[in-house]
Design an enzyme around this catalytic site. Structure first.
Site, mmCIF file in Angstrom:
data_model
loop_
_atom_site.group_PDB
_atom_site.id
_atom_site.type_symbol
_atom_site.label_atom_id
_atom_site.label_comp_id
_atom_site.label_asym_id
_atom_site.label_seq_id
_atom_site.Cartn_x
_atom_site.Cartn_y
_atom_site.Cartn_z
ATOM 1 C CG HIS A 196 9.607 1.599 12.026
ATOM 2 N ND1 HIS A 196 9.752 0.229 11.907
ATOM 3 C CD2 HIS A 196 9.336 1.836 13.328
ATOM 4 C CE1 HIS A 196 9.590 -0.325 13.096
ATOM 5 N NE2 HIS A 196 9.336 0.624 13.977
ATOM 6 C CB SER A 216 -0.978 0.005 1.181
ATOM 7 O OG SER A 216 -0.310 0.158 2.407
ATOM 8 C CG ASN A 217 3.607 2.686 2.935
ATOM 9 O OD1 ASN A 217 3.422 3.875 3.186
ATOM 10 N ND2 ASN A 217 3.382 1.719 3.818
ATOM 11 C CG LEU A 259 15.916 -2.980 13.983
ATOM 12 C CD1 LEU A 259 15.493 -3.642 12.680
ATOM 13 C CD2 LEU A 259 15.598 -3.876 15.170
ATOM 14 C CD GLU A 265 2.810 2.972 7.740
ATOM 15 O OE1 GLU A 265 3.313 2.379 6.776
ATOM 16 O OE2 GLU A 265 2.403 2.366 8.763
ATOM 17 N NE ARG A 285 22.125 -9.484 5.843
ATOM 18 C CZ ARG A 285 22.192 -9.022 7.076
ATOM 19 N NH1 ARG A 285 21.295 -9.407 7.949
ATOM 20 N NH2 ARG A 285 23.152 -8.222 7.435
ATOM 21 C CG ASN A 328 12.248 1.287 6.438
ATOM 22 O OD1 ASN A 328 11.475 0.656 5.713
ATOM 23 N ND2 ASN A 328 12.345 1.042 7.732
HETATM 24 C C1 GRF Z 1 3.753 -0.653 6.796
HETATM 25 O O1 GRF Z 1 3.069 -0.556 8.004
HETATM 26 C C2 GRF Z 1 5.166 -0.136 6.936
HETATM 27 O O2 GRF Z 1 5.286 0.921 7.823
HETATM 28 C C3 GRF Z 1 5.890 -1.339 7.470
HETATM 29 O O3 GRF Z 1 5.315 -2.435 6.814
HETATM 30 C C4 GRF Z 1 3.990 -2.107 6.399
HETATM 31 C C5 GRF Z 1 3.949 -2.315 4.923
HETATM 32 O O4 GRF Z 1 2.669 -2.136 4.393
HETATM 33 N N1 GRF Z 1 7.316 -1.219 7.263
HETATM 34 P P1 GRF Z 1 2.461 -2.051 2.821
HETATM 35 O O5 GRF Z 1 3.085 -3.324 2.222
HETATM 36 O O6 GRF Z 1 3.141 -0.810 2.323
HETATM 37 O O7 GRF Z 1 0.984 -2.012 2.628
#
Ligand code: GRF
Length: 202
Positions: free
Chosen positions: A110, A14-15, A145, A175, A66, A108
């Site tokens: 968070h 969704s982001n 982290l 977000e 990794r 990122n």
């Molecule tokens: C979000 O809550 C983001 O902050 C976290 O993981 C989730 C990802 O959601 N890091 P999406 O895949 O962007 O919907």
């Protein structure tokens, strides 16, 4: 010049969608997402990318350590001439090779007000701790982290009757506002990093 963006994802995306929408609507100019890379084959984020004609790559972690996996990512980033790397719900730690190669060019999101509640299930951690204010943070990624310099934060109230789910939804709305905004600031060259401080020259 067009800023070429790569996005690492693991799930829903969704982001990623919020950033695609901001580019489509012209809120972010002179940028395009050139590739979306997932460590999960069934990540819905890959479908979202394909819908917009964006290269969508499932990179299978099986059979890689990794460092080897990160080198595969670096190859894809180089192939796409990547300027900016976004982590958007990418549930793996990024190795130092990528971070060094893209210093101050990896962002990122968070779902907590950092430095509180780092790591997994940040919203649950906040809810169970009993905070009255929660929120989200966009930050540069460094070797630690959820510890890099903070670009933007947004807070939301924790309301009587909230559950972890309702709080998570309230944070997610924010977000989707601050991540595209941070990307816009980066793309416009408006972010200046001075030690831990990020100055937005807007
Ligand atoms: C979000 O809550 C983001 O902050 C976290 O993981 C989730 C990802 O959601 N890091 P999406 O895949 O962007 O919907």
């Amino acid at each position: 010049m067009t800023v070429k963006i790569a996005v690492l994802v693991s799930g829903r995306g969704s982001n990623l969608q919020a950033i695609i929408d901001s580019i489509e609507k012209g809120h972010i100019n002179n940028a395009r997402i050139s590739v979306v890379i997932s460590n999960k084959a069934d990540a819905y984020a890959l479908e979202r990318a394909r819908k917009y004609g964006i290269d969508a790559v499932f990179l299978d972690p099986a059979g890689h350590d990794r460092a080897g996996y990160d080198r595969e990512i670096l190859n894809i980033l180089a192939e796409h001439d990547t300027d900016l790397l976004l982590l958007a719900g990418y549930f793996r730690l990024l190795g130092s090779e990528i971070i060094e190669a893209y210093r101050h060019r990896v962002l990122n999101i968070h779902p907590s007000l950092l430095p509180a509640f780092k790591g997994l299930h940040a919203q649950r951690q906040a809810f169970e701790y009993g905070v009255k204010v929660a929120g989200c943070t966009v930050h540069f990624v460094d070797e630690g982290l959820d510890s890099g310099p903070i670009i933007l934060q947004s807070c939301v109230p924790v309301l009587p009757g909230d559950t972890e789910e309702t709080l998570t939804a309230r944070i997610l709305e924010q977000e989707h506002i601050i991540y595209p905004e941070a990307v816009r600031l980066f793309v416009e060259g408006k972010l200046k990093v001075e030690g831990r401080n990020v100055i937005a020259l807007d």
